[in-house]
Write an enzyme that holds these catalytic residues in place. Structure first.
Site, mmCIF file in Angstrom:
data_model
loop_
_atom_site.group_PDB
_atom_site.id
_atom_site.type_symbol
_atom_site.label_atom_id
_atom_site.label_comp_id
_atom_site.label_asym_id
_atom_site.label_seq_id
_atom_site.Cartn_x
_atom_site.Cartn_y
_atom_site.Cartn_z
ATOM 1 N N LYS A 288 -11.367 18.603 1.350
ATOM 2 C CA LYS A 288 -12.515 18.605 2.255
ATOM 3 C C LYS A 288 -12.043 18.663 3.706
ATOM 4 O O LYS A 288 -10.941 18.205 4.008
ATOM 5 C CB LYS A 288 -13.311 17.311 2.070
ATOM 6 C CG LYS A 288 -14.064 17.227 0.759
ATOM 7 C CD LYS A 288 -14.929 15.985 0.712
ATOM 8 C CE LYS A 288 -15.717 15.924 -0.582
ATOM 9 N NZ LYS A 288 -16.677 17.039 -0.728
ATOM 10 N N ARG A 362 -19.013 16.141 -11.749
ATOM 11 C CA ARG A 362 -19.513 16.662 -13.033
ATOM 12 C C ARG A 362 -18.478 16.505 -14.136
ATOM 13 O O ARG A 362 -18.822 16.345 -15.300
ATOM 14 C CB ARG A 362 -19.927 18.133 -12.843
ATOM 15 C CG ARG A 362 -18.803 19.027 -12.370
ATOM 16 C CD ARG A 362 -19.287 20.349 -11.800
ATOM 17 N NE ARG A 362 -19.769 20.214 -10.416
ATOM 18 C CZ ARG A 362 -20.255 21.218 -9.704
ATOM 19 N NH1 ARG A 362 -20.329 22.425 -10.230
ATOM 20 N NH2 ARG A 362 -20.667 21.021 -8.456
#
Ligand code: BES
Ligand code: MN
Ligand code: ZN
Length: 513
Positions: A288, A362
């Site tokens: 990120k 996920r």
């Protein structure tokens, strides 16, 4: 967390603290206690209101000092708008707003008189209890690391600096006994919400997966059965997707299983709540950008909500069987971290090509989903996750994204969202989106491309659901917010606990009592 605000309920005859907050409707002259105070003080209250052009509008206030004839040396009159039409959440917000008004005036204890115009005294038990919950939620501060310069220091009796302004609130009600009873459920809610906020606010250096799991043990005292699965157990279960995410961390992952069996039949199928618990999300090798990365200490907010919910359900002895399962990992970079392109085998046996290591939530939920269904055969499953930035782009901070395979479950959540103010907005699921996850090299890939990012993320989780009603809540926008509200002055919101508790109470406890 600082010391909890102390709440008491009393009848008006019991006398008042020196400071009094009167929460009064837009029709000031019709508010019974205020009218009495006005009479006792030779009209000072209504004169002050007139001089200040105070009309009792919501979120306005005036203060009268030294009017001891009213029974209060400080009287703060707080506008409540049109409280006759107020809904449950309005009372919650009013309780929060009132507490904010007292804190701003550096009052350390106060009596709160809330009344409806045209009645003969303070509000009934339920409303008083809602006010109390609002006040407690408002009073929360994450200040355990502040060694100096706490924002609202007041002088204690002996001149010591005391942390925080207001410490005690006595809420006057027509029915103190009933209010105490009604408060039991709100207290359970407060315990759950404040615990969730504490977990989310805690930085990642002191809260890794092991520490998070340990904190869950607290629920044992509320009657929740808590089990912690360690690295060896997760390996034995074959949770390759979850383990791949944690692989770059020097810390061990954990899965925590929390069971509350409050239904009449202990063997009735449970409701299952799953949470994403990434204690820090650097993105991994798909790293990120630096700006704002600190917020990723809150990437376990879905898991914190599940913990808080289980605590709230147990605390109010909900007549339901529920299981909470959270996957706790840290998504880091290191010589051993997962690489883009790696293919992992999930507990379900399905293989996943990890094209982006930042789409990690996920992967964690996939294995937690398989484990929960195999072991508990739940009636339905709801997962919560700070899953995608895209849901913030779509819905901002006003709604969480709701994805559901079952219309009834979706409607129940939407309805609970409307009553609690923790609103959800249903997003589509569709085979065409699901196809975007097909991979050339494995059963699926973990990203679907630039478009519809929140939807493909939901579909990824959906590939691990085995035909039971399932809902996914993407809480990336609502779990953390630096904007202050009447009931939250901090960052972590504890979002979702009131919502899910309400859905459980309204839909799944019916006929159980
Ligand atoms: N934890 C983030 C999502 C997030 C973003 C939560 C901002 C709260 C605030 C999640 O793991 C993530 O990184 N998602 C990616 C998915 C992408 C790689 C497909 C995203 O949203 O960019
Ligand atoms: Mn990520
Ligand atoms: Zn994440």
């Amino acid at each position: 967390m600082s010391d909890r605000l102390e709440i008491a309920f009393a009848a008006l005859t019991q006398g008042l603290e020196p400071a009094v907050a009167a929460l009064s409707s837009d029709d000031l002259a019709l508010a019974p206690t205020l009218r009495q105070m006005d009479a006792k003080s030779g009209g000072a209250v209504l004169k002050a209101a007139e001089a200040a052009a105070f009309k009792g509008k919501a979120k306005t206030s005036i203060e009268l000092l030294g009017q001891t004839t009213t029974g209060a040396s400080r009287l703060v009159v707080i506008g409540a708008g049109h409280p006759r039409d107020a809904k449950e959440t309005d009372w919650l917000m009013l309780g929060g707003y009132a507490l904010g008004q007292l804190s701003a005036r550096k009052i350390s204890s106060a009596s709160l008189i809330a009344e409806l115009a045209g009645t003969d005294g303070p509000v009934a038990a339920d409303l008083a209890a809602d006010l109390a919950l609002g006040a407690i939620l408002r009073s929360y501060k994450f200040d355990k690391y502040m060694t100096k310069n706490r924002p609202e220091k007041v002088e204690g009796e002996n001149g010591d600096a005391q942390a925080d302004g207001i410490r005690k609130l006595i809420i006057h009600t027509a029915d103190p006994e009933g209010a105490r009873e009604a408060f039991v459920t709100r207290q359970a809610m407060a315990d759950g919400i404040l615990m969730a906020r504490d977990l989310v606010n805690e930085p990642a250096n002191t809260l890794g997966p092991v520490e998070f799991a340990e904190r869950c043990r607290e629920l044992t005292s509320a009657g929740v059965q808590v089990e912690i699965l360690d690295l060896a157990q997760l390996q034995a279960l074959g949770m390759g997707a979850l383990l791949g995410v944690n692989q770059g961390s020097i810390r061990e992952p954990r899965v925590v299983v929390m069971q509350w069996n409050g239904a009449r039949s202990k063997r009735a199928k449970p409701l299952a709540f799953l949470g994403k618990g990434v204690t820090f999300d650097t993105g991994g090798y798909s790293i990120k950008p630096a700006a704002g990365m600190e917020d990723m200490k809150g990437d376990m907010a879905g898991a914190a909500c599940v913990v808080g919910l289980m605590r709230a359900l147990a605390g109010r002895k909900a007549a339901v069987n529920a299981v909470g399962v959270i996957g706790i990992v840290e998504n880091m970079v290191s010589g051993n971290a997962q690489r883009p392109g790696d293919i992992v085998t999930s507990m379900s046996g399905q293989t996943i090509e990890v094209l982006n290591t930042d789409a990690e939530g996920r992967l964690v939920l996939a294995d937690v989903m398989t484990y929960t269904q195999d072991r508990f055969k739940p009636k339905l499953v709801i997962d919560l996750a700070t899953l995608t930035g895209a849901i913030i782009v779509a819905l901002g901070k006003e709604h969480a994204g709701l994805f559901a395979t079952d219309d009834k479950l979706a409607d129940d959540l939407i309805a609970a969202g409307k009553t609690t103010g923790e609103r959800v907005w249903r997003m589509p699921l569709d085979r065409a989106y699901d196809k975007m996850l097909d991979s050339k090299n494995a059963d699926m890939k973990n990203i679907g491309g630039r478009n519809a990012g929140s939807i493909t993320a939901a579909h990824f989780i959906g590939r691990f659901v085995k035909g039971i009603p399932w809902a996914h809540l993407d809480v990336a926008g609502v779990a953390m917010d630096s904007a202050k509200t009447d009931i939250n002055q901090g960052w972590a919101s504890g979002w979702g606990i009131r919502l899910l508790d309400r859905m459980v109470a309204d839909v799944h406890e019916r006929g159980e009592k």
